[in-house]
Design an enzyme around this catalytic site. Structure first.
Site, PDB file in Angstrom:
ATOM      1  CE  LYS A  55      -4.415  -1.536   1.741  1.00 33.17           C
ATOM      2  NZ  LYS A  55      -4.190  -2.973   2.083  1.00 33.17           N
ATOM      3  CD  GLU A  81     -11.200   5.047   1.849  1.00 34.47           C
ATOM      4  OE1 GLU A  81     -10.945   6.188   1.432  1.00 34.47           O
ATOM      5  OE2 GLU A  81     -10.710   4.009   1.350  1.00 34.47           O
ATOM      6  CB  SER A 110      -0.132  -8.265  -1.098  1.00 37.85           C
ATOM      7  OG  SER A 110      -0.924  -9.101  -0.269  1.00 37.85           O
TER       8      SER A 110
HETATM    9  C1  LIG Z   1      -5.075  -4.013   1.702  1.00 37.13           C
HETATM   10  C2  LIG Z   1      -4.370  -5.274   1.402  1.00 37.13           C
HETATM   11  C3  LIG Z   1      -4.773  -6.106   0.344  1.00 37.13           C
HETATM   12  C4  LIG Z   1      -6.003  -5.862  -0.495  1.00 37.13           C
HETATM   13  O1  LIG Z   1      -5.965  -4.673  -1.243  1.00 37.13           O
HETATM   14  P1  LIG Z   1      -5.752  -4.667  -2.822  1.00 37.13           P
HETATM   15  O2  LIG Z   1      -6.059  -3.277  -3.219  1.00 37.13           O
HETATM   16  O3  LIG Z   1      -6.676  -5.666  -3.413  1.00 37.13           O
HETATM   17  O4  LIG Z   1      -4.336  -5.032  -3.079  1.00 37.13           O
HETATM   18  C5  LIG Z   1      -4.037  -7.247   0.087  1.00 37.13           C
HETATM   19  N1  LIG Z   1      -2.961  -7.574   0.820  1.00 37.13           N
HETATM   20  C6  LIG Z   1      -2.542  -6.806   1.851  1.00 37.13           C
HETATM   21  C7  LIG Z   1      -1.352  -7.228   2.633  1.00 37.13           C
HETATM   22  C8  LIG Z   1      -3.233  -5.633   2.180  1.00 37.13           C
HETATM   23  O5  LIG Z   1      -2.829  -4.877   3.203  1.00 37.13           O
END
Ligand SMILES: *Cc1c(COP(=O)(O)O)cnc(C)c1O
Length: 395
Positions: free
Chosen positions: A89, A111, A377
């Site tokens: 993010k 938000e 992610s």
């Molecule tokens: C917020 C988040 C997501 C989901 O958000 P996307 O916009 O779909 O990427 C996925 N993995 C992690 C670790 C997150 O913090």
């Protein structure tokens, strides 16, 4: 077929900007300026420099040998979990804060649901010394105390949304109301590839650094710049958009979008939007969303807060409906099992969101020896309480 945004802000039939008249000025200013600003050499230089020295990019592309052996293919992990603040993010919030500065904005609003995007936003506001207000549902504030504490420590004001179900959608409404009242000095940082045009495209471009790196990293490691398959979890879809981006027009690369099935797709407690959703308008864009016959949004459910969203970004709606991307849905239980497996076989505790992408390996049709890149992610520190609670008996 094109999979990036068209000049009207659409991805096939999805996207656009369905906004109240009072937001028109804000969105139009952003739309007119975002591409020019992002293409300025000075902007690119500052963005790249912060990604390198502040975020810690490039994130490694790691060949997970034991996991690969277990599945009979070559699995590479894109280590977004190693970024500053623990997930992808931050790539987007760094980009948007620089953009906000160039638009002359002195106040940031955002938000947040689970607090991950709120923390990433509060972080870059502290970095730049800019005022930050994060709207968060009253219920979420209670559920996510550690992230609320982080945001406050970073200097952000966390404002509770007290209407409706007191969760993400109510926080979003409050943020929009704030933006309408403060059009001149405020920029609204949206955390995924959702919302009215140009947000989905802007966020996808900021996250596209992920696949830009995969291209040269894979070339270095395997001699070719593309994998056979790319897998990513999809909440709104920003980490997926980032790792797909450079490969959208490369049909030899299969794109796999992994959604949260919660307690089961048809259990009534799910967030499997591509299966359960239909076209409608949410947060200013036309996309797939979970709704009743008369258009009321159905409350989503997933064990992972980042996937607990009733829609998906318009780019993903188009990718899935056109057949360019394959969707797989993973239950809470499957995701937990995959998280424990990855931890024990590679020594990496993944975020619950990312664990969904790993669980999809069990449902994927692939050939022996295929090169698969999975977007890791985020890291699992934030989910430790959930992991401990569900730890298998024999552990
Ligand atoms: C917020 C988040 C997501 C989901 O958000 P996307 O916009 O779909 O990427 C996925 N993995 C992690 C670790 C997150 O913090």
């Amino acid at each position: 077929m094109s999979y990036t945004v068209d000049t009207q802000g659409y991805y096939g039939p999805f996207g656009g900007a369905y906004i109240p008249e009072m937001l028109y000025h804000n969105i139009e200013t952003l739309r007119r300026n975002y591409l020019d600003i992002m293409q300025e050499p000075a902007f690119q230089e500052q963005f790249r420099s912060l990604l390198k020295d502040y975020v810690g990019r490039p994130s490694p592309l790691y060949l997970a040998e034991r996991l690969s052996a277990a599945y009979g293919c070559q699995i590479y992990l894109k280590r977004e979990d190693l970024n500053h603040t623990g997930a992808h993010k931050i790539n987007n919030t760094v980009g948007q804060i620089l953009l906000a500065q160039r638009l002359g904005k002195t106040r940031i609003i955002a938000e947040t649901g689970a607090g991950q995007h709120g923390v990433a936003t509060a972080t870059v506001c502290a970095l730049m010394g800019i005022q930050c207000i994060v709207y968060m549902g009253e219920v979420d504030i209670k559920r996510q105390a550690p992230n609320v504490a982080r945001m406050k420590m970073l200097g952000a004001e966390v404002r509770p949304a007290t209407s409706g179900s007191k969760t993400l959608k109510d926080a979003t409404n409050e943020a929009i109301r704030d933006w309408i009242n403060n059009p001149e000095d405020t920029h609204y940082i949206i955390g995924s590839v959702v919302g009215p045009h140009p947000y989905p495209d802007m966020v996808a471009r900021f996250q596209s650094v992920i696949s830009e790196e995969v291209q040269w990293q894979l070339k270095e490691k395997t001699g070719r710049d593309h994998p056979d398959i790319i897998m990513a979890c999809v909440g709104g879809g920003s980490n997926a958009a980032g790792i797909y981006y450079q490969y959208l027009d490369r049909p030899e690369v299969r794109l796999v979008a992994v959604e949260a099935a919660g307690l089961g797709i048809h259990s009534g407690e799910s967030a499997a939007t591509s299966v359960l959703g239909s076209a409608g308008i949410i947060h200013g864009s036309k996309t797939l969303l979970m709704q009743t016959e008369d258009g009321q949004i159905i409350e989503p459910y997933s064990i992972s807060a980042g996937l607990d969203y009733p829609g998906i970004g318009p780019m993903h709606a188009h990718l899935i409906k056109s057949g360019r991307a394959e969707a797989i849905s993973i239950t809470d239980e499957e995701a937990l099992k995959a998280a424990y497996h990855l931890t024990r076989i590679e020594g990496i505790i993944p975020a619950l969101e990312s664990a969904h992408a790993f669980a999809a390996l069990d449902q994927l049709a692939y050939r022996e020896g295929d090169v698969i890149v999975i977007n890791l992610s985020g890291r699992g520190d934030k989910d430790l309480e959930t992991y401990i609670k569900h730890l298998p008996d024999h552990e």
